[in-house]
Design an enzyme around this catalytic site. Structure first.
Site, PDB file in Angstrom:
ATOM      1  N   ALA A  65       0.879  -1.171   0.000  1.00  0.00           N
ATOM      2  CA  ALA A  65       0.000   0.000   0.000  1.00  0.00           C
ATOM      3  C   ALA A  65       0.918   1.223   0.000  1.00  0.00           C
ATOM      4  O   ALA A  65       2.082   1.139   0.411  1.00  0.00           O
ATOM      5  CB  ALA A  65      -0.876  -0.020   1.239  1.00  0.00           C
ATOM      6  N   GLY A 108       0.645  -4.774   0.913  1.00  0.00           N
ATOM      7  CA  GLY A 108      -0.559  -4.782   0.080  1.00  0.00           C
ATOM      8  C   GLY A 108      -0.348  -5.477  -1.258  1.00  0.00           C
ATOM      9  O   GLY A 108      -1.305  -5.991  -1.848  1.00  0.00           O
TER      10      GLY A 108
END
Ligand code: CO8
Length: 257
Positions: A65, A108
Protein backbone atom coordinates in the site's frame (compact mmCIF):
# COMPACT_ATOMS: atom_id res chain seq x y z
CA UNK A 1 -12.30 4.31 -19.86
CA UNK A 2 -8.71 5.56 -19.74
CA UNK A 3 -6.49 4.77 -16.78
CA UNK A 4 -3.37 6.41 -15.39
CA UNK A 5 -2.03 3.88 -12.90
CA UNK A 6 -2.84 0.65 -14.74
CA UNK A 7 -2.64 -0.51 -18.36
CA UNK A 8 -5.52 -2.66 -19.55
CA UNK A 9 -5.20 -4.75 -22.71
CA UNK A 10 -7.40 -7.43 -24.18
CA UNK A 11 -5.58 -10.44 -25.60
CA UNK A 12 -8.45 -12.39 -27.14
CA UNK A 13 -10.68 -13.43 -24.25
CA UNK A 14 -8.01 -12.51 -21.67
CA UNK A 15 -7.90 -9.13 -19.93
CA UNK A 16 -4.29 -8.27 -19.05
CA UNK A 17 -3.93 -5.59 -16.37
CA UNK A 18 -0.46 -4.19 -15.71
CA UNK A 19 0.09 -2.09 -12.59
CA UNK A 20 1.88 1.01 -13.79
CA UNK A 21 3.39 3.24 -11.11
CA UNK A 22 7.04 2.37 -11.81
CA UNK A 23 8.50 5.25 -9.76
CA UNK A 24 6.69 4.01 -6.63
CA UNK A 25 7.29 0.29 -7.36
CA UNK A 26 3.55 0.01 -8.09
CA UNK A 27 2.55 1.04 -4.56
CA UNK A 28 -1.21 0.74 -4.27
CA UNK A 29 -2.86 4.10 -3.65
CA UNK A 30 -6.53 5.11 -3.82
CA UNK A 31 -6.32 5.80 -7.54
CA UNK A 32 -4.94 2.30 -8.27
CA UNK A 33 -7.79 0.82 -6.23
CA UNK A 34 -10.44 2.90 -8.05
CA UNK A 35 -8.99 2.06 -11.46
CA UNK A 36 -8.58 -1.65 -10.69
CA UNK A 37 -12.17 -1.82 -9.45
CA UNK A 38 -13.40 -0.13 -12.64
CA UNK A 39 -11.30 -2.43 -14.83
CA UNK A 40 -12.50 -5.55 -13.00
CA UNK A 41 -16.15 -4.44 -13.19
CA UNK A 42 -15.77 -3.92 -16.97
CA UNK A 43 -14.04 -7.32 -17.29
CA UNK A 44 -16.77 -9.08 -15.32
CA UNK A 45 -19.51 -7.42 -17.38
CA UNK A 46 -17.96 -8.23 -20.78
CA UNK A 47 -19.22 -11.58 -22.09
CA UNK A 48 -16.28 -11.75 -24.52
CA UNK A 49 -13.77 -11.80 -21.62
CA UNK A 50 -13.20 -15.03 -19.70
CA UNK A 51 -10.18 -14.62 -17.43
CA UNK A 52 -7.94 -11.78 -16.24
CA UNK A 53 -4.23 -11.53 -15.45
CA UNK A 54 -2.85 -8.90 -13.10
CA UNK A 55 0.87 -8.26 -13.28
CA UNK A 56 3.40 -5.60 -12.36
CA UNK A 57 6.94 -4.89 -13.53
CA UNK A 58 10.06 -7.05 -13.54
CA UNK A 59 11.19 -5.37 -10.30
CA UNK A 60 7.89 -5.21 -8.44
CA UNK A 61 4.44 -6.68 -8.68
CA UNK A 62 3.63 -4.09 -6.00
CA UNK A 63 5.73 -2.92 -3.04
CA UNK A 64 2.71 -2.45 -0.82
CA UNK A 65 0.00 0.00 0.00
CA UNK A 66 1.22 3.55 -0.63
CA UNK A 67 3.05 4.48 2.57
CA UNK A 68 3.19 8.15 1.57
CA UNK A 69 -0.60 8.23 1.21
CA UNK A 70 -1.15 6.58 4.60
CA UNK A 71 1.58 8.39 6.53
CA UNK A 72 -0.49 11.35 7.75
CA UNK A 73 -3.71 9.44 8.43
CA UNK A 74 -5.12 9.00 11.91
CA UNK A 75 -7.51 6.51 13.48
CA UNK A 76 -10.56 8.71 12.82
CA UNK A 77 -10.00 8.90 9.05
CA UNK A 78 -8.84 5.29 8.68
CA UNK A 79 -11.72 3.86 10.72
CA UNK A 80 -14.25 6.51 9.72
CA UNK A 81 -13.70 5.90 6.01
CA UNK A 82 -13.15 2.15 6.51
CA UNK A 83 -9.84 2.52 4.67
CA UNK A 84 -9.12 -0.42 2.34
CA UNK A 85 -12.72 -1.73 2.50
CA UNK A 86 -12.92 -1.09 -1.26
CA UNK A 87 -10.62 -4.06 -1.79
CA UNK A 88 -13.46 -6.34 -0.69
CA UNK A 89 -15.20 -5.40 -3.95
CA UNK A 90 -12.17 -6.65 -5.86
CA UNK A 91 -12.60 -10.08 -4.29
CA UNK A 92 -16.22 -10.17 -5.45
CA UNK A 93 -15.13 -10.32 -9.12
CA UNK A 94 -16.89 -13.43 -10.37
CA UNK A 95 -14.59 -14.44 -13.22
CA UNK A 96 -11.11 -15.79 -12.44
CA UNK A 97 -8.10 -13.53 -11.96
CA UNK A 98 -4.50 -14.80 -12.06
CA UNK A 99 -1.74 -12.83 -10.33
CA UNK A 100 1.49 -12.99 -12.36
CA UNK A 101 4.14 -11.95 -9.84
CA UNK A 102 7.73 -10.97 -10.57
CA UNK A 103 9.96 -9.13 -8.11
CA UNK A 104 8.55 -7.69 -4.91
CA UNK A 105 5.03 -8.55 -3.73
CA UNK A 106 5.15 -6.88 -0.34
CA UNK A 107 2.48 -5.79 2.10
CA UNK A 108 -0.56 -4.78 0.08
CA UNK A 109 1.18 -6.21 -3.01
CA UNK A 110 1.29 -9.67 -1.45
CA UNK A 111 -2.28 -9.16 -0.26
CA UNK A 112 -3.46 -8.19 -3.76
CA UNK A 113 -1.75 -11.28 -5.21
CA UNK A 114 -3.52 -13.43 -2.61
CA UNK A 115 -6.89 -11.78 -3.43
CA UNK A 116 -6.48 -13.15 -6.96
CA UNK A 117 -7.58 -16.74 -7.60
CA UNK A 118 -4.07 -18.11 -7.90
CA UNK A 119 -0.53 -16.84 -8.20
CA UNK A 120 1.95 -17.69 -10.94
CA UNK A 121 5.39 -16.64 -9.76
CA UNK A 122 8.48 -15.68 -11.71
CA UNK A 123 11.70 -17.15 -10.32
CA UNK A 124 12.49 -13.57 -9.19
CA UNK A 125 9.38 -13.21 -7.02
CA UNK A 126 9.63 -12.29 -3.34
CA UNK A 127 6.62 -12.27 -1.04
CA UNK A 128 6.36 -10.59 2.34
CA UNK A 129 4.21 -8.80 4.90
CA UNK A 130 6.72 -6.24 6.22
CA UNK A 131 4.11 -3.87 7.71
CA UNK A 132 5.34 -4.61 11.24
CA UNK A 133 8.52 -2.70 10.36
CA UNK A 134 6.28 0.36 9.91
CA UNK A 135 4.64 -0.32 13.28
CA UNK A 136 1.40 -1.45 11.62
CA UNK A 137 0.07 -4.74 10.26
CA UNK A 138 -1.50 -6.21 7.12
CA UNK A 139 -4.77 -4.35 6.42
CA UNK A 140 -6.03 -5.88 3.17
CA UNK A 141 -6.52 -9.43 4.41
CA UNK A 142 -2.88 -10.57 4.46
CA UNK A 143 -2.82 -12.08 7.94
CA UNK A 144 -5.91 -14.16 7.12
CA UNK A 145 -5.13 -15.22 3.55
CA UNK A 146 -1.44 -15.90 4.22
CA UNK A 147 -2.30 -18.08 7.23
CA UNK A 148 -4.79 -20.03 5.13
CA UNK A 149 -2.30 -20.37 2.24
CA UNK A 150 0.91 -21.31 4.06
CA UNK A 151 -0.21 -22.25 7.57
CA UNK A 152 0.28 -20.60 10.93
CA UNK A 153 4.02 -21.09 11.40
CA UNK A 154 5.19 -19.38 8.22
CA UNK A 155 2.44 -16.74 8.27
CA UNK A 156 3.22 -15.85 11.87
CA UNK A 157 6.97 -15.67 11.25
CA UNK A 158 6.50 -13.53 8.15
CA UNK A 159 4.08 -11.11 9.82
CA UNK A 160 6.13 -10.84 13.02
CA UNK A 161 9.57 -10.47 11.41
CA UNK A 162 8.76 -9.02 7.97
CA UNK A 163 10.94 -11.75 6.44
CA UNK A 164 10.45 -12.29 2.71
CA UNK A 165 9.76 -15.66 1.10
CA UNK A 166 11.35 -16.30 -2.29
CA UNK A 167 9.56 -18.02 -5.18
CA UNK A 168 10.91 -21.48 -4.35
CA UNK A 169 9.83 -21.30 -0.72
CA UNK A 170 6.47 -19.85 -1.78
CA UNK A 171 5.89 -22.78 -4.11
CA UNK A 172 6.88 -25.34 -1.47
CA UNK A 173 4.54 -23.64 1.01
CA UNK A 174 1.61 -23.63 -1.41
CA UNK A 175 1.37 -19.86 -1.83
CA UNK A 176 1.93 -20.04 -5.59
CA UNK A 177 0.71 -22.58 -8.10
CA UNK A 178 3.88 -22.66 -10.22
CA UNK A 179 7.19 -20.93 -10.87
CA UNK A 180 8.15 -19.89 -14.39
CA UNK A 181 11.24 -18.11 -15.73
CA UNK A 182 10.78 -14.33 -15.35
CA UNK A 183 11.07 -13.73 -19.09
CA UNK A 184 8.13 -16.06 -19.74
CA UNK A 185 5.89 -14.99 -16.87
CA UNK A 186 3.32 -12.80 -18.62
CA UNK A 187 3.17 -15.00 -21.71
CA UNK A 188 2.62 -18.11 -19.54
CA UNK A 189 0.00 -16.36 -17.41
CA UNK A 190 -1.90 -15.18 -20.50
CA UNK A 191 -1.69 -18.69 -21.97
CA UNK A 192 -3.07 -20.18 -18.74
CA UNK A 193 -5.79 -17.52 -18.65
CA UNK A 194 -6.70 -18.31 -22.27
CA UNK A 195 -7.10 -21.98 -21.32
CA UNK A 196 -9.54 -20.96 -18.57
CA UNK A 197 -11.34 -18.51 -20.88
CA UNK A 198 -11.82 -21.38 -23.34
CA UNK A 199 -13.87 -23.41 -20.83
CA UNK A 200 -17.67 -23.25 -20.55
CA UNK A 201 -18.31 -19.89 -18.81
CA UNK A 202 -20.87 -21.08 -16.25
CA UNK A 203 -18.63 -23.99 -15.26
CA UNK A 204 -15.77 -21.52 -14.76
CA UNK A 205 -17.89 -19.38 -12.42
CA UNK A 206 -19.06 -22.45 -10.52
CA UNK A 207 -15.58 -23.92 -10.10
CA UNK A 208 -14.22 -20.60 -8.79
CA UNK A 209 -17.15 -20.17 -6.42
CA UNK A 210 -16.88 -23.67 -4.97
CA UNK A 211 -13.12 -23.55 -4.38
CA UNK A 212 -13.51 -20.18 -2.67
CA UNK A 213 -16.28 -21.62 -0.52
CA UNK A 214 -13.70 -24.04 0.92
CA UNK A 215 -12.20 -21.02 2.71
CA UNK A 216 -15.49 -19.72 4.05
CA UNK A 217 -17.22 -22.78 5.43
CA UNK A 218 -16.86 -26.16 7.14
CA UNK A 219 -16.26 -29.37 5.16
CA UNK A 220 -19.79 -30.82 5.21
CA UNK A 221 -21.42 -27.53 4.19
CA UNK A 222 -18.74 -27.00 1.54
CA UNK A 223 -19.24 -30.45 0.04
CA UNK A 224 -23.00 -29.86 0.01
CA UNK A 225 -22.49 -26.49 -1.69
CA UNK A 226 -20.26 -28.14 -4.31
CA UNK A 227 -22.81 -30.88 -4.98
CA UNK A 228 -25.66 -28.40 -5.43
CA UNK A 229 -23.65 -26.31 -7.89
CA UNK A 230 -22.62 -29.52 -9.69
CA UNK A 231 -26.31 -30.48 -9.94
CA UNK A 232 -27.08 -26.99 -11.20
CA UNK A 233 -24.57 -27.29 -14.04
CA UNK A 234 -26.73 -30.13 -15.41
CA UNK A 235 -29.32 -27.46 -16.17
CA UNK A 236 -26.99 -25.79 -18.67
CA UNK A 237 -26.81 -26.25 -22.45
CA UNK A 238 -23.04 -26.37 -22.16
CA UNK A 239 -23.16 -29.51 -20.00
CA UNK A 240 -25.13 -31.26 -22.76
CA UNK A 241 -22.66 -29.98 -25.34
CA UNK A 242 -19.59 -30.84 -23.23
CA UNK A 243 -20.60 -34.44 -22.64
CA UNK A 244 -21.85 -34.91 -26.24
CA UNK A 245 -18.55 -33.52 -27.55
CA UNK A 246 -16.61 -36.00 -25.38
CA UNK A 247 -18.66 -38.94 -26.63
CA UNK A 248 -18.39 -37.76 -30.25
CA UNK A 249 -14.61 -37.16 -29.85
CA UNK A 250 -14.72 -33.48 -30.83
CA UNK A 251 -14.14 -30.14 -29.10
CA UNK A 252 -17.09 -28.58 -27.28
CA UNK A 253 -18.56 -25.32 -28.55
CA UNK A 254 -19.89 -23.23 -25.66
CA UNK A 255 -22.86 -20.90 -25.59
CA UNK A 256 -22.53 -19.76 -21.99
CA UNK A 257 -26.05 -21.02 -21.32
N1 CO8 B 1 4.61 3.11 -0.74
C1 CO8 B 1 5.04 4.26 -1.30
N2 CO8 B 1 6.20 4.37 -1.99
C2 CO8 B 1 6.95 3.26 -2.09
C3 CO8 B 1 6.58 2.02 -1.52
C4 CO8 B 1 5.34 1.97 -0.83
N3 CO8 B 1 4.87 0.83 -0.28
N4 CO8 B 1 7.55 1.12 -1.79
C5 CO8 B 1 8.48 1.76 -2.49
N5 CO8 B 1 8.14 3.04 -2.68
C6 CO8 B 1 8.89 4.10 -3.39
C7 CO8 B 1 10.10 4.56 -2.59
O1 CO8 B 1 9.72 5.51 -1.63
C8 CO8 B 1 10.96 5.13 -3.69
O2 CO8 B 1 10.46 6.41 -4.02
P1 CO8 B 1 11.48 7.67 -4.15
O3 CO8 B 1 12.33 7.33 -5.36
O4 CO8 B 1 10.56 8.83 -4.39
O5 CO8 B 1 12.27 7.72 -2.90
C9 CO8 B 1 10.68 4.21 -4.87
O6 CO8 B 1 9.44 3.56 -4.59
C10 CO8 B 1 11.74 3.13 -5.06
O7 CO8 B 1 11.87 2.44 -3.82
P2 CO8 B 1 13.32 2.16 -3.13
O8 CO8 B 1 14.27 3.28 -3.46
O9 CO8 B 1 13.07 1.88 -1.69
O10 CO8 B 1 13.76 0.86 -3.92
P3 CO8 B 1 14.76 -0.29 -3.39
O11 CO8 B 1 15.04 -1.14 -4.58
O12 CO8 B 1 15.90 0.31 -2.66
O13 CO8 B 1 13.89 -1.14 -2.31
C11 CO8 B 1 11.90 -2.23 -1.49
C12 CO8 B 1 12.76 -1.86 -2.73
C13 CO8 B 1 12.66 -3.23 -0.61
C14 CO8 B 1 10.61 -2.88 -2.01
C15 CO8 B 1 11.57 -0.97 -0.67
O14 CO8 B 1 11.06 0.02 -1.54
C16 CO8 B 1 10.58 -1.17 0.44
O15 CO8 B 1 10.90 -1.71 1.49
N6 CO8 B 1 9.32 -0.71 0.23
C17 CO8 B 1 8.28 -0.74 1.24
C18 CO8 B 1 7.74 -2.13 1.44
C19 CO8 B 1 6.68 -2.10 2.50
O16 CO8 B 1 6.91 -1.81 3.66
N7 CO8 B 1 5.47 -2.43 2.10
C20 CO8 B 1 4.35 -2.48 3.01
C21 CO8 B 1 3.59 -1.19 2.97
S1 CO8 B 1 2.24 -1.12 4.12
C22 CO8 B 1 1.04 -2.08 3.41
O17 CO8 B 1 1.18 -2.52 2.32
C23 CO8 B 1 -0.24 -2.41 4.10
C24 CO8 B 1 -0.42 -1.58 5.25
C25 CO8 B 1 -1.73 -1.97 5.86
C26 CO8 B 1 -2.25 -0.83 6.61
C27 CO8 B 1 -3.62 -1.14 7.09
C28 CO8 B 1 -4.48 0.08 7.04
C29 CO8 B 1 -5.95 -0.23 7.26
Amino acid sequence: MSYETIIVEQRGAVTLVTLNRPKALNALNGQVLDELLAAMAAFDADPAQGCAVITGSEKAFAAGADIKEMQAQGFATMYGHDFFAGWDRFTRTRKPIIAAVAGYALGGGCELAMMCDFILAADTANFGQPEIKLAVSPGMGGSQRLARAVGKAKAMEMCLTGRMMDAQEAERAGLVSRIVPAAELVEEAVKTAATIAGMAPLAVLANKEMVNTAFETGLAAGVQFERRLFHGLFGTEDQKEGMAAFVEKRAGVWTGR
